[in-house]
Structures are given as structure tokens and as C-alpha cells.
Design an enzyme around this catalytic site. Structure first.
Site, mmCIF file in Angstrom:
data_model
loop_
_atom_site.group_PDB
_atom_site.id
_atom_site.type_symbol
_atom_site.label_atom_id
_atom_site.label_comp_id
_atom_site.label_asym_id
_atom_site.label_seq_id
_atom_site.Cartn_x
_atom_site.Cartn_y
_atom_site.Cartn_z
ATOM 1 N N ASN A 9 -1.741 -1.531 -11.120
ATOM 2 C CA ASN A 9 -2.291 -1.515 -9.762
ATOM 3 C C ASN A 9 -2.658 -0.067 -9.467
ATOM 4 O O ASN A 9 -1.787 0.758 -9.211
ATOM 5 C CB ASN A 9 -1.220 -2.044 -8.787
ATOM 6 N N LYS A 11 -4.183 1.127 -6.985
ATOM 7 C CA LYS A 11 -4.176 1.448 -5.549
ATOM 8 C C LYS A 11 -5.430 2.257 -5.207
ATOM 9 O O LYS A 11 -6.477 2.047 -5.822
ATOM 10 C CB LYS A 11 -2.873 2.162 -5.165
ATOM 11 N N HIS A 94 0.742 -7.561 -1.206
ATOM 12 C CA HIS A 94 1.417 -6.335 -1.646
ATOM 13 C C HIS A 94 2.120 -5.713 -0.434
ATOM 14 O O HIS A 94 1.601 -5.738 0.675
ATOM 15 C CB HIS A 94 0.408 -5.357 -2.262
ATOM 16 N N GLY A 172 7.063 3.323 -5.809
ATOM 17 C CA GLY A 172 6.585 4.700 -5.705
ATOM 18 C C GLY A 172 7.673 5.709 -5.371
ATOM 19 O O GLY A 172 7.386 6.848 -5.025
ATOM 20 N N SER A 211 8.451 1.340 -9.644
ATOM 21 C CA SER A 211 8.844 2.472 -10.493
ATOM 22 C C SER A 211 9.144 2.080 -11.942
ATOM 23 O O SER A 211 10.043 2.644 -12.563
ATOM 24 C CB SER A 211 10.027 3.234 -9.874
HETATM 25 P P1 PGA Z 1 5.013 1.940 -8.570
HETATM 26 O O1 PGA Z 1 4.166 0.826 -7.762
HETATM 27 O O2 PGA Z 1 5.046 1.485 -10.006
HETATM 28 O O3 PGA Z 1 4.256 3.210 -8.382
HETATM 29 O O4 PGA Z 1 6.371 1.970 -7.962
HETATM 30 C C1 PGA Z 1 4.340 -0.541 -8.001
HETATM 31 C C2 PGA Z 1 3.439 -1.339 -7.068
HETATM 32 O O5 PGA Z 1 3.273 -0.969 -5.911
HETATM 33 O O6 PGA Z 1 2.865 -2.371 -7.456
#
Ligand code: PGA
Length: 248
Positions: A9, A11, A94, A172, A211
Site C-alpha cells: 500500500n 499510500k 483502511h 506506521g 509495521s
Molecule cells: P505500515 O502500514 O506497514 O507502514 O505500518 C500498513 C498499512 O497501513 O496498510
């Protein structure tokens, strides 16, 4: 045996040229016959990335989809539009959409149905906040988010969908749920589905997100009810993303 799935993803990150370079680098690391790997790309780059990965095993997804099929909905992107841009998947619900842009359980369920109407596989994201975990309401939150979709779409519709369990406190933040914490919720989700349809529970892919990195992916993916991952930050680097995919 369920097919595993590792989904990136992106983003709201990167430029057109960075996105293309990233997609090309991921595709270059795959071999014919690889399956179960996808990237969810910003809408405006979908067509470019589609062109780059067409004839590679890498699949494409949108990061959301409109809750209407067409009409006067400024700024929205329909499921038919995603389909036309080569999307196999669309994320719905999400936590960033739920918390910053007001996507509700009901609108997430409508988005889920819109995606399926066009033959796009919705990836239903569910998960609790830190406050909800600390007040022991994780399972109640999961029930609410899941049942909103089951009540609207019907249990059988879940057979053609993916669930991503993403504890909001792990997204995140560098904090990952422990393998056992993640497995506990994944098992719960599968049991809730099994209570309505064992066949759907056996088939549905439930991804973990929050994460996931190359160094923790293997242990997370080894859990029996975890079928892959939804990867944010680490999907922006081809080498990390491929290493996660290879941990399955
Ligand atoms: P992250 O995001 O791996 O940066 O924690 C996961 C997500 O939001 O799908």
C-alpha cells in the site's frame, strides 16, 4: 491450502517516475509463475503502473473505491474506473480512511459491494485502536466492522474478498503486534466467519498489516491463520517488499 498474498500500500507517496521505477523493480524480482503479490497505487498512477506490469505476475489495486457507481460525486473514483485501469483489488475501510476521511462501517460495506459488482476483489481492512485494545474491546470492534459488511453483502460474498487485520496502533509506528497477538485476532475473525459458513472461513485470505518488515515477516506469516500481509512503509522499497514476499 490457501494461496498467500502480499500486498503493498503505497499510500500518498512518490512521484510518477518513482512509482514506475518501484513497480518495475518489484516486477523484475519476480519469476514466471509467481502469484499472490500486488501493489495498491495512487489513483493517478494506476494506468502508468498497469502499463509497466502488464504481463508480469504483479497485480494492481486501488487504495479505496467510491460507494456509488457513477454520477455527481466530485473527487470519487468508481469501481468500473478501477477495473478499466487494470485493478484486481481495492482496499476498503483502511484505518486512515476511517479516521481522517470519515469512511463509516456503512460506507465501507457499500464500497465493498461496489467493488464486487465490477469483479474487483475488495480488501476489507479492520482493526482496533490502542484505546480500544486497552479497554478490552478489540473483539467487539472486529465484530462491528465485520458484521457491517456481512449484513449488507451476505456471508457468501466474503468468499470473493480478502480481509486485512491491521491494529491501528501498529500502522506506521514501528510497533508490530506480537505473532501471538496477531494470530489471536486472525483466529477470532476466521471463527466468526466459520460460525456462518465454514467454506468461506476456509477459503478467505486474512492478511496482517502494521509495521511488517523483512525481519519480522517470516514469524508473522508462519501463524496458521495469517495468510499474508498488507505492507505500507516497507512496500516503498523494492528490495524490502520482495524480501517480505519471499518470507511467505
Ligand atoms: P505500515 O502500514 O506497514 O507502514 O505500518 C500498513 C498499512 O497501513 O496498510
Amino acid at each position: 491450502m490457501r494461496q498467500s498474498l502480499v500486498m503493498g500500500n503505497w499510500k500518498m507517496n512518490g512521484s510518477r517516475s518513482e512509482g514506475l521505477a518501484l513497480a518495475n523493480a518489484i516486477a523484475a524480482g519476480l519469476k514466471d509463475g509467481d502469484q499472490g503479490i500486488a501493489v495498491c497505487v495512487p489513483y493517478v498512477y494506476l494506468s502508468d503502473v498497469q502499463g509497466a506490469i502488464e504481463s508480469t505476475p504483479l497485480a494492481l489495486g486501488g487504495q479505496n473505491v467510491a460507494d456509488q457507481s457513477s454520477g455527481a460525486y466530485t473527487g470519487e473514483i468508481s469501481a468500473a474506473m478501477l477495473k478499466e485501469c487494470g485493478c484486481t483489488y481495492a482496499l476498503v475501510g483502511h484505518s486512515e480512511r476511517r479516521s481522517y476521511y470519515g469512511d463509516t462501517d456503512e460506507s465501507v460495506a457499500t464500497r465493498f459491494c461496489q467493488a464486487q459488482k465490477e469483479g474487483i476483489t475488495p480488501v476489507l481492512c479492520i482493526g482496533e485502536t490502542l484505546e480500544e485494545r486497552e479497554s478490552d474491546t478489540t473483539f467487539a470492534v472486529i465484530d462491528r466492522q465485520l458484521n457491517a459488511v456481512i449484513n449488507m453483502a451476505g456471508i457468501d460474498a466474503l468468499a470473493d474478498s480478502v480481509i486485512a487485520y491491521e491494529p491501528v496502533w501498529a500502522i506506521g509506528t514501528g510497533k508490530t503486534a506480537s505473532d501471538e497477538q496477531a494470530q489471536e485476532v486472525h483466529r477470532y475473525i476466521r471463527q466468526q466467519i466459520a460460525a456462518k459458513s465454514q467454506a468461506v472461513a476456509d477459503k478467505i485470505q486474512i492478511l496482517y498489516g502494521g509495521s511488517v518488515k523483512p525481519d519480522n515477516a517470516k514469524a508473522i506469516f508462519a501463524m496458521p491463520d495469517i495468510d499474508g500481509g498488507l505492507i505500507g512503509g516497507a512496500s516503498l522499497d523494492a528490495e524490502s517488499f520482495l524480501a517480505i514476499y519471499q518470507s511467505i
